[in-house]
Design an enzyme around this catalytic site. Sequence first.
Site, PDB file in Angstrom:
ATOM      1  N   LYS A  12     -37.732 -23.041 -16.124  1.00 37.87           N
ATOM      2  CA  LYS A  12     -36.385 -23.137 -15.335  1.00 37.87           C
ATOM      3  C   LYS A  12     -35.734 -21.847 -15.903  1.00 37.87           C
ATOM      4  O   LYS A  12     -35.588 -21.577 -16.751  1.00 37.87           O
ATOM      5  CB  LYS A  12     -35.491 -24.464 -15.964  1.00 37.87           C
ATOM      6  CG  LYS A  12     -34.402 -24.590 -15.298  1.00 37.87           C
ATOM      7  CD  LYS A  12     -33.587 -25.930 -15.499  1.00 37.87           C
ATOM      8  CE  LYS A  12     -32.418 -26.306 -14.938  1.00 37.87           C
ATOM      9  NZ  LYS A  12     -31.587 -27.572 -15.458  1.00 37.87           N
TER      10      LYS A  12
ATOM     11  N   GLU B 149     -36.820 -33.450 -11.912  1.00 38.90           N
ATOM     12  CA  GLU B 149     -36.692 -32.914 -13.210  1.00 38.90           C
ATOM     13  C   GLU B 149     -36.886 -33.882 -14.160  1.00 38.90           C
ATOM     14  O   GLU B 149     -36.302 -34.964 -14.172  1.00 38.90           O
ATOM     15  CB  GLU B 149     -35.432 -32.205 -13.341  1.00 38.90           C
ATOM     16  CG  GLU B 149     -35.203 -31.300 -14.596  1.00 38.90           C
ATOM     17  CD  GLU B 149     -33.863 -30.807 -14.543  1.00 38.90           C
ATOM     18  OE1 GLU B 149     -32.876 -31.454 -13.765  1.00 38.90           O
ATOM     19  OE2 GLU B 149     -33.549 -29.979 -15.512  1.00 38.90           O
TER      20      GLU B 149
ATOM     21  N   CYS C 121     -33.826 -27.899 -10.745  1.00 37.09           N
ATOM     22  CA  CYS C 121     -32.060 -28.328 -10.630  1.00 37.09           C
ATOM     23  C   CYS C 121     -31.392 -27.131 -10.446  1.00 37.09           C
ATOM     24  O   CYS C 121     -31.166 -26.559  -9.437  1.00 37.09           O
ATOM     25  CB  CYS C 121     -31.775 -29.143 -11.824  1.00 37.09           C
ATOM     26  SG  CYS C 121     -30.317 -30.288 -11.391  1.00 37.09           S
TER      27      CYS C 121
HETATM   28  C1  ACM Z   1     -29.374 -29.890 -14.025  1.00 40.38           C
HETATM   29  O1  ACM Z   1     -29.527 -28.672 -14.215  1.00 40.38           O
HETATM   30  N1  ACM Z   1     -30.178 -30.838 -14.444  1.00 40.38           N
HETATM   31  C2  ACM Z   1     -28.040 -30.271 -13.933  1.00 40.38           C
END
Ligand code: ACM
Length: 259
Positions: free
Chosen positions: A110, A39, A142
């Site tokens: 995301k 990410e 993530c």
């Molecule tokens: C995250 O979602 N980077 C902890």
Amino acid sequence: MKIANVQMEPVFLGREENLDHAAHLLEKTSDAKIVVLPELFNTGYNFQNKAEAELLAEDYKTGPTSRLLQDIARENEQYIAAGYVEKIGDILYNSQLLVGYDGVVSSYQKVHLFFNEKKFFAPGKEFKVSDLGDIRVGQMVCFDWFFPESTRTLMLMGADIVLHSANLVLPYCPNSMVTRCLENRMYAVTSNRIGEEFGLRYIGMSQITGTDGSIIHRSPEDTEEVWIEDINPLLARNKDMNDLNNIVSDRQTDVYKIK
Ligand code: ACM
């Protein structure tokens, strides 16, 4: 089919350095058909204000990160998934780009934002699965891992493997992916970063997880690593557990009290 994860330590706000470094690491993956970078691999993660994120936000097709990754993917004849700050109109997203040898395949925004990300980014509104011919890939960034609905949705959309770009700070994800892969009969490639930024410590432990929940490979906590594994995507297509149980058709969707 060879897949690779790349665990690296980005320099905060150092896009040029990070792109150079990633290009160097990607040289070691030229054998792999699919590579996953962390990410926000090109910017670092822990933005202190929205202006910092805005400064390095990019268009999914014409931004410097996308152009470089498209060039590398074309040269290596591979697919690369990588996290970046995406700007669509005036809105910023924490996104994962997927490029292949014919250019951009997809950009996923995301869905589940973690902590301060909510101050800078808008949440995505859809999960994405792309058919790459002999494998179907689902995208995840993530904290999406914390919600079992993410992997379940990607499986029901037909994904054989989850391409998971991460900047993990909680210690639970690598073990959780064992269950997520087992219960969905999918592979996952979780590519995390290492290092620290303003009090956040990233846990490394990038992982390639098998359709039976096996940990095919787990990277160290504190060093960069490029790792390549051979997988069989067909293992993800068989959802039968035995002659009488199938993990898709056995779901009792009329009974579940979920929206
Ligand atoms: C995250 O979602 N980077 C902890």
